[in-house]
Scaffold this motif. Structure first.
Motif, short mmCIF file in Angstrom:
data_model
loop_
_atom_site.label_atom_id
_atom_site.label_comp_id
_atom_site.label_asym_id
_atom_site.label_seq_id
_atom_site.Cartn_x
_atom_site.Cartn_y
_atom_site.Cartn_z
N PHE A 376 49.13 72.52 66.01
CA PHE A 376 50.25 71.87 66.68
C PHE A 376 50.49 70.49 66.08
O PHE A 376 51.64 70.10 65.81
CB PHE A 376 49.96 71.75 68.18
CG PHE A 376 51.12 71.24 68.98
CD1 PHE A 376 52.05 72.12 69.51
CD2 PHE A 376 51.31 69.88 69.21
CE1 PHE A 376 53.14 71.66 70.25
CE2 PHE A 376 52.38 69.42 69.95
CZ PHE A 376 53.29 70.30 70.47
N GLU A 377 49.44 69.76 65.83
CA GLU A 377 49.55 68.43 65.25
C GLU A 377 50.13 68.50 63.84
O GLU A 377 50.96 67.66 63.45
CB GLU A 377 48.18 67.76 65.23
CG GLU A 377 48.18 66.34 64.68
CD GLU A 377 46.81 65.69 64.77
OE1 GLU A 377 46.38 65.12 63.76
OE2 GLU A 377 46.19 65.78 65.84
N ASP A 383 51.07 61.59 65.96
CA ASP A 383 51.27 60.43 66.84
C ASP A 383 51.59 60.92 68.24
O ASP A 383 52.75 61.00 68.64
CB ASP A 383 52.40 59.55 66.29
CG ASP A 383 52.56 58.25 67.07
OD1 ASP A 383 51.88 58.08 68.10
OD2 ASP A 383 53.40 57.42 66.66
N ARG A 384 50.54 61.27 69.00
CA ARG A 384 50.76 61.89 70.30
C ARG A 384 51.37 60.90 71.30
O ARG A 384 52.13 61.30 72.19
CB ARG A 384 49.44 62.44 70.83
CG ARG A 384 49.57 63.24 72.15
CD ARG A 384 50.60 64.36 72.04
NE ARG A 384 50.26 65.30 71.00
CZ ARG A 384 49.37 66.28 71.15
NH1 ARG A 384 48.75 66.45 72.29
NH2 ARG A 384 49.11 67.10 70.16
N LEU A 388 54.61 61.99 73.36
CA LEU A 388 54.68 62.04 74.81
C LEU A 388 55.79 61.15 75.35
O LEU A 388 56.50 61.51 76.30
CB LEU A 388 53.34 61.63 75.42
CG LEU A 388 52.22 62.67 75.38
CD1 LEU A 388 50.93 62.08 75.90
CD2 LEU A 388 52.59 63.91 76.18
N LYS A 389 55.96 59.98 74.75
CA LYS A 389 57.02 59.07 75.18
C LYS A 389 58.38 59.73 75.03
O LYS A 389 59.22 59.69 75.95
CB LYS A 389 56.97 57.79 74.36
CG LYS A 389 58.06 56.79 74.71
CD LYS A 389 57.97 55.55 73.83
CE LYS A 389 59.10 54.57 74.14
NZ LYS A 389 59.03 53.36 73.25
#
Length: 399
Positions: A376-377, A383-384, A388-389
């Motif tokens: 997935f990364e 840059d999780r 998420l933001k």
């Protein structure tokens, strides 16, 4: 509504090798070729034989492991290696069933009370009114067309299904519960399902007024007006959602977007079906697909916003790594819908590459939590915090 996808019964994969272990199938075996392949016949300890196309052979020298065959109707047989007494290739080329053959196999299985309704892609066995079977067939084909349009716009160019798409329409809830015992320990809380082993959609006649009243023996012929009356009921939208959800599973797995032999990203499997499941009360069928972006699933959105408001960690990381939908179904399904809807809207090319890579993994290979997170990364960036933001911002902007 919690409509779980039936999981393929792999004996805890303790005997099934990962792709790196001895007994790995060859790359030619891993791919299901369109060219003629031999039919393989396996003799079992109980005296029975199973025939079909070999799709995985993980037998080990110590007698453990598994072997998987695909029958002519598309069903997958997973066999413990210790049950096998003989396996031989025949000179008979493997040939999928025609629609007519699939229809007859359904009648042989279900009995003389059932009838067959065929559409372009589906073979529907039903012990319901012809009108209800016709309506379901139109729903299925409408979804098939929309699915083709949607995936072609995203560069998949998926081929036609190799096997007829089979559906079983049972007359009432009681019969559904009895039939479902063939596939699972309990059908409690389930109104329909797609079984990856048998490759069948199974549901019952949600429109039967006499079933709701408890008179399971009463029969009547209904016209199209009765379907219109059914669609006007308060619970009809949920029934349409259920049917579309399970049919999306079947279409996606049979057109190669996901592999029935696994592994696959469960969040994407469920997210895709929830993307399509949104009913349309303006349509005569109760469902339609408008535009390549699709409609917002407002029920899933409401649950997702409530869940995200209470989260303090990284819910996406947990969803991708653990895929434990049984622990908290509402949370898992809502997150899956939100993640899929976000990625198909904002990162469609990356999502397409991610799904293609997942579908290229060998059948029955182990996809560990660490590997799922790493893949997935690799597809969507590491840059999780920023991910998420943007995800939270997008979900907050939906209407």
């Amino acid at each position: 509504m919690f409509i779980p996808l039936i999981l393929l019964l792999l004996f805890a994969l303790t005997g099934a090798a990962s792709a790196e272990e001895p007994g790995e199938i060859s790359s030619s075996q891993a791919e299901i070729s369109e060219a003629a392949e031999p039919t393989v016949t396996i003799s079992l300890e109980n005296g029975k034989t199973v025939s079909g196309r070999l799709i995985a052979d993980y037998r080990k020298e110590d007698g453990t492991g598994l072997t998987a065959l695909q029958r002519r109707d598309g069903a997958i047989e997973v066999i413990h290696s210790e049950e096998i007494t003989e396996m031989r290739r025949t000179e008979t080329p493997f040939r999928p069933m025609t629609q007519e053959e699939a229809g007859q196999s359904l009648l042989d299985d279900l009995g003389e009370a059932y009838h067959i309704h065929m559409t372009k892609h589906f073979v529907i066995a039903h012990n319901t009114s012809a009108t209800y079977a016709l309506w379901c067939g139109k729903l299925f084909e409408s979804l098939y067309t929309a699915f083709t349009f949607y995936q072609n716009r995203r560069g998949f160019g998926l081929g036609e299904p190799e096997f007829p798409l089979m559906a079983v329409l049972l007359p009432n809830r009681q019969t559904f519960t009895e039939y479902a015992r063939r596939d699972m320990p309990s059908a409690e809380g389930i109104a329909a399902y797609f079984n990856r082993n048998t490759n069948r959609i199974v549901l019952y006649d949600f429109s039967e007024v006499e079933t709701v009243r408890g008179d399971l023996q009463k029969k009547k012929k209904r016209a199209s007006a009765d379907i219109e009356e059914f669609l006007s009921r308060p619970g009809a939208a949920a029934s349409v959602t259920t049917i579309i959800h399970e049919a999306t599973h079947q279409i996606a797995f049979n057109r190669g977007l996901f592999l029935r032999s696994g592994p696959y990203p469960l969040w994407a499997v469920e997210g895709l079906s929830m993307f399509f499941e949104v009913p349309d009360p303006r349509s005569a069928l109760g469902w339609s697909f408008r535009g390549s972006r699709g409609k917002v699933n407002t029920l899933r959105l409401a649950d997702l916003r409530r869940i995200l408001a209470a989260e303090s960690g990284d819910p996406i990381e947990e969803l991708i790594r653990e895929e434990n939908f049984h622990r908290d179904p509402i949370r898992s399904y809502s997150l899956s819908w939100g993640l899929y809807y976000y990625l198909q809207t904002k990162e469609p090319e990356k999502l397409a590459r991610y799904l293609k890579a997942a579908a290229s993994r060998p059948p029955f290979s182990v996809w560990s939590p660490d590997d799922r997170a790493a893949d997935f990364e690799a597809a969507f960036g590491g840059d999780r915090k920023t991910f998420l933001k943007n995800f939270y911002k997008f979900i907050g902007s939906l209407e």
